[in-house]
Design a protein around this motif. Structure first.
Motif, short mmCIF file in Angstrom:
data_model
loop_
_atom_site.label_atom_id
_atom_site.label_comp_id
_atom_site.label_asym_id
_atom_site.label_seq_id
_atom_site.Cartn_x
_atom_site.Cartn_y
_atom_site.Cartn_z
N LEU A 598 108.82 30.66 113.14
CA LEU A 598 108.78 31.94 112.44
C LEU A 598 108.35 33.06 113.39
O LEU A 598 108.93 34.16 113.39
CB LEU A 598 107.83 31.86 111.25
N ALA A 599 107.34 32.78 114.21
CA ALA A 599 106.89 33.79 115.17
C ALA A 599 107.99 34.14 116.17
O ALA A 599 108.15 35.31 116.57
CB ALA A 599 105.65 33.28 115.90
N LYS A 600 108.76 33.13 116.58
CA LYS A 600 109.87 33.37 117.51
C LYS A 600 110.88 34.33 116.91
O LYS A 600 111.33 35.28 117.57
CB LYS A 600 110.53 32.04 117.85
N GLN A 601 111.23 34.10 115.63
CA GLN A 601 112.22 34.98 114.99
C GLN A 601 111.67 36.39 114.79
O GLN A 601 112.41 37.38 114.93
CB GLN A 601 112.62 34.37 113.65
N LEU A 602 110.38 36.50 114.49
CA LEU A 602 109.78 37.83 114.33
C LEU A 602 109.75 38.58 115.66
O LEU A 602 110.01 39.79 115.71
CB LEU A 602 108.36 37.70 113.76
#
Length: 817
Positions: A598-602
């Motif tokens: 999720l952090a990667k996509q954000l």
């Protein structure tokens, strides 16, 4: 020999010292002392009982303590009585003597027996009496007591059974010896003597024997001024029935106040204390127009007529024979009181009659009393099932805490709510009110029919209060409940009382600011909350405690709200309000890598930003107490752990970063029932099925053979998963070492476990520049998530802050099964 010291005990006199030496020289030369191997020391403490072989020790005893009284003739040390002196005392028996002579105690005991029966007794001629022949019964008692008096305890003893009993009771009287101590002495003497027939076997036996001498215990009243005793005797005194002293006229008994039965602790002072200590406005003192104070009655109290009616009902009540005692004798219908109830009567009244007897009380008081009665009836049943006990254990706190409001503590401040705070507080009270629940369901249905969509949280907060108020205003026949809901729909007043401490059901809660600087923390909370996706867990801290006031037409009601900040990290570090917070609870042990994805996509969307991933494991569901083996895992395996990972997409941070995120892959097998049920969160605890390892194999797209027919409730079988992965993926012991050591040292810390594994590799100095790190995490659902990192530099364990640093040299250890 008794003129020992100078006045003021300033030293021993020379004549006494010479006499002592002469006695010792003479005594140690006697035949009886030579045969016994020493001298019986005649000092005040020894009293010729112990045999001492050292002359110097006897000399020290006599110089320090002196001789025993009236020891003019040294009979205990071999000297013979003169022929003109009658022998009334005896010497201690020695090994060279074949017979014994009675000591002075025998003559004293004979005097006591004679006094008890009115007979003059002499030992030399015990059958020569001057008085008339005694009655048969009295004579039998007398001869029995005389026999016990003259029979030695054993051959060579100078005491009889009767004299020993008298000495035991004398010890109790003189030194207040406990009964248990005398029992111990009696048993000790039985163990120490060669014969056991003539000794008292217990303290009761000694009392029974001595009571024949007329030494029984009697309680006699005495005048308060010491003038006389209130008793009767055989000499003509008949004062046992007097009610007052015949000299000073003082009453024999203490006169009690007749008004004592009318005293009560419910006085004006107690009611004033209630204003300070309790939050019960309805029971506080009220001022009448004439200036007098009125004590309002509690709503759970009975009137005098109601109490008398209950007593009359008990007088007329008829129950089966043997079911209970006569309860009618315990009920006084004239005063309306119950008295003299036995334990079983109280059980019958509590378990069977309580709901009927108090049926006149208000419903909100009677219902909890009825549930308490039912609880006692169930818990006192002759047979109980385990599931019934579990149910009773869960219900009793709810029953016992009925009607007990919370109470604030500390200084009260007034807080004026903003319009946004007022709206949020009003909606929160409404949606958590049981009586409002049917209206909330009706609102959801009405909203869906009009818009074709289900209302979300924002819609409920925006439209439900007005819709609810309109529905209540249209009610045709307002009942008591409708009136209550109408007052509730108007909302609280804008001014609220703010407290820093509040007690609820025995628990104390503090605001976060009040907790700062203290050694204990009472501001943390865990609650279940409703989100757009359903129910979720929220962890946070209490920032404010507000007491809302609702102005009803007839009274004032208050509701307490805890204002919590559920973003603990943001609150603790005071991060900016632009921070976006995401809660991934319920994602299982693979939540850590899901958060990385999720952090990667954000970060792909938000340039020049940071993403902080915090992994924690907190077993809040409690301890599983059942017998289902598949649900015992969390009791022995799960532990609390935590890790934090900071990610950045700022190019200038590359020089200080350790890893470069290459790939994230998420695999979800929740569509297959066997995978979905392999790890499942039930109401009580976490349940693991036998399909766990096969589900893990499917998630890895590899075939992991099921290792056993049993579930996985132990740490050793959890290692079997790692061993099977090693076989399938071709991993060496060296490559599996970090995972096994982490499980051995820290247990399963859920989503943070993979970071403890990575920290182990760093602490061992195994991370070199260019290395690829493949993290694999399994989670309920069933999910398998993988992340691939590339090391940007060599990781020096000495420069790193690592949880393994203090003990890394102790690993690896042997964890083979």
């Amino acid at each position: 020999m008794y003129d020992r010291t100078y006045p003021g005990r300033r030293g021993l006199k020379p004549n006494f010292e010479e006499g002592v030496k002469g006695f010792i020289t003479w005594a140690f030369a006697q035949e009886c002392c030579l045969s016994e191997g020493g001298v019986r020391c005649p000092c005040l403490k020894c009293e010729c009982r112990p045999i001492i072989s050292d002359p110097e020790e006897v000399e020290r005893h006599l110089k320090r303590r002196g001789f025993i009284k009236n020891y003019w003739v040294w009979t205990y040390n071999g000297e013979q009585l003169p022929s003109n002196v009658q022998r009334t005392t005896t010497t201690h028996a020695s090994s060279s003597q074949s017979h014994m002579e009675h000591r002075e105690e025998f003559s004293l005991i004979s005097d006591m027996v004679g006094d008890a029966f009115g007979v003059n007794v002499t030992y030399d001629e015990p059958q020569d009496f001057d008085q008339e022949e005694l009655p048969n019964e009295e004579a039998q008692k007398f001869y029995q007591l005389l026999q016990e008096m003259n029979t030695p305890l054993f051959e060579g003893s100078s005491d009889s059974k009767l004299s020993m009993c008298v000495r035991l009771l004398a010890a109790k009287s003189n030194w207040n010896v406990p009964d248990q101590c005398l029992e111990f002495f009696a048993k000790m003497m039985l163990d120490a003597t060669p014969t056991k027939d003539n000794l008292p076997t217990s303290f009761y036996d000694a009392k029974r024997l001595v009571s024949k001498l007329g030494l029984e215990v009697r309680k006699i009243d005495c005048c308060t001024n010491g003038c006389m005793l209130f008793y009767d005797n055989e000499f003509g005194t008949n004062d046992g029935s007097l009610e007052e002293c015949k000299f000073c006229k003082s009453p024999r008994y203490k006169v009690r106040s007749k008004a004592i039965n009318r005293k009560t602790k419910d006085n004006e002072k107690a009611r004033k204390d209630m204003e300070i200590l309790c939050n019960r406005k309805e029971l506080e003192l009220k001022v009448k127009p004439n200036g007098k104070l009125l004590k309002p009655k509690a709503n759970y109290s009975l009137t005098s007529e109601e109490a008398k009616a209950i007593c009359r009902w008990l007088n007329e009540l008829r129950m089966p024979d043997g079911y209970a005692s006569n309860l009618a004798r315990c009920a006084d219908s004239s005063t309306g009181k119950l008295h003299g109830m036995k334990s079983h009567d109280c059980h019958v009244f509590m378990e069977r009659l309580l709901p009927i007897a108090f049926s006149s009380l208000p419903k909100h008081v009677l219902n909890p009393l009825t549930e308490i009665s039912q609880f006692f009836r169930d818990i006192c049943a002759s047979k109980l099932r385990v599931d019934d006990i579990v149910k009773l254990d869960k219900n009793i706190p709810v029953i016992l805490f009925f009607g007990i409001p919370g109470r604030p503590s500390g200084k009260k401040n007034v807080h004026w709510l903003t319009q946004k705070e007022l709206q949020a507080a009003h909606v929160h009270v409404l949606i958590n009110c049981v009586e409002v629940k049917p209206y909330l369901e009706a609102f959801n249905t009405s909203y869906f029919q009009s818009t074709g969509e289900h209302p979300n949280t924002s819609d409920t907060h925006a439209y439900f209060p007005a819709w609810f108020k309109e529905q209540l205003s249209c009610a045709v026949a307002p009942t008591q409940e409708i009136i209550h809901l109408r007052n509730l729909s108007r909302g609280p007043v804008q001014s609220a009382n703010e407290w820093h401490t509040y007690f609820v059901n025995g628990y104390k809660f503090h605001t976060q600011t009040w907790t700062e600087g203290k050694k204990t923390i009472n501001s943390g909370v865990f609650v279940k909350g409703v989100t757009d996706g359903g129910e979720d867990d929220f962890y946070g801290t209490i920032t404010h405690i507000y007491e809302l006031v609702y102005n009803y037409l007839d009274c004032e009601n208050k509701v307490v709200l805890f204002y919590c900040d559920c973003a603990m990290v943001i609150n603790h570090y005071k991060l900016k309000h632009q921070i976006l917070s995401y809660n991934l609870s319920g994602m299982g042990c693979s939540a850590g890598l899901i958060a990385i994805d999720l952090a990667k996509q954000l970060l792909q969307v938000h340039s020049n930003s940071y993403a902080l991933v915090v992994n924690t494991e907190n077993m809040t569901s409690g301890w599983y107490l059942g017998n289902n083996r598949s649900m015992l895992l969390s009791n022995c395996l799960f532990r609390v752990g935590g890790a934090a990972i900071l990610l950045s997409n700022i190019s200038s941070d590359s020089h200080r970063s350790k890893y470069h995120l290459k790939h994230t892959v998420r695999t979800h097998k929740g569509s297959q029932d066997n995978c979905y049920n392999s790890v499942f969160q039930k109401e009580d605890e976490v349940s693991l099925s036998k399909d766990l390892m096969s589900s893990a194999g499917f998630a890895l797209k590899e075939n992991i053979t099921t290792l056993g027919k049993y579930v996985l409730p132990s740490l050793e079988q959890f290692k079997a998963v790692l061993d099977e992965m090693q076989k399938v993926l071709g991993l060496s012991d060296f490559e599996l070492e970090p995972s096994k050591m982490t499980l051995y040292r820290y247990g399963n810390t859920s989503s943070s476990s993979i970071w403890y594994v990575l920290a182990y590799c760093e602490a061992k100095g195994r991370i070199r520049k260019g290395d690829r790190i493949w993290q694999i995490a399994f989670g309920s659902g069933f999910k398998c998530n993988t992340v691939v990192w590339s090391a940007l530099r060599n990781v020096d364990p000495i420069k790193e802050i690592n949880p393994w640093n203090d003990e890394i040299n102790e690993f690896p250890v042997d964890v083979s099964i």
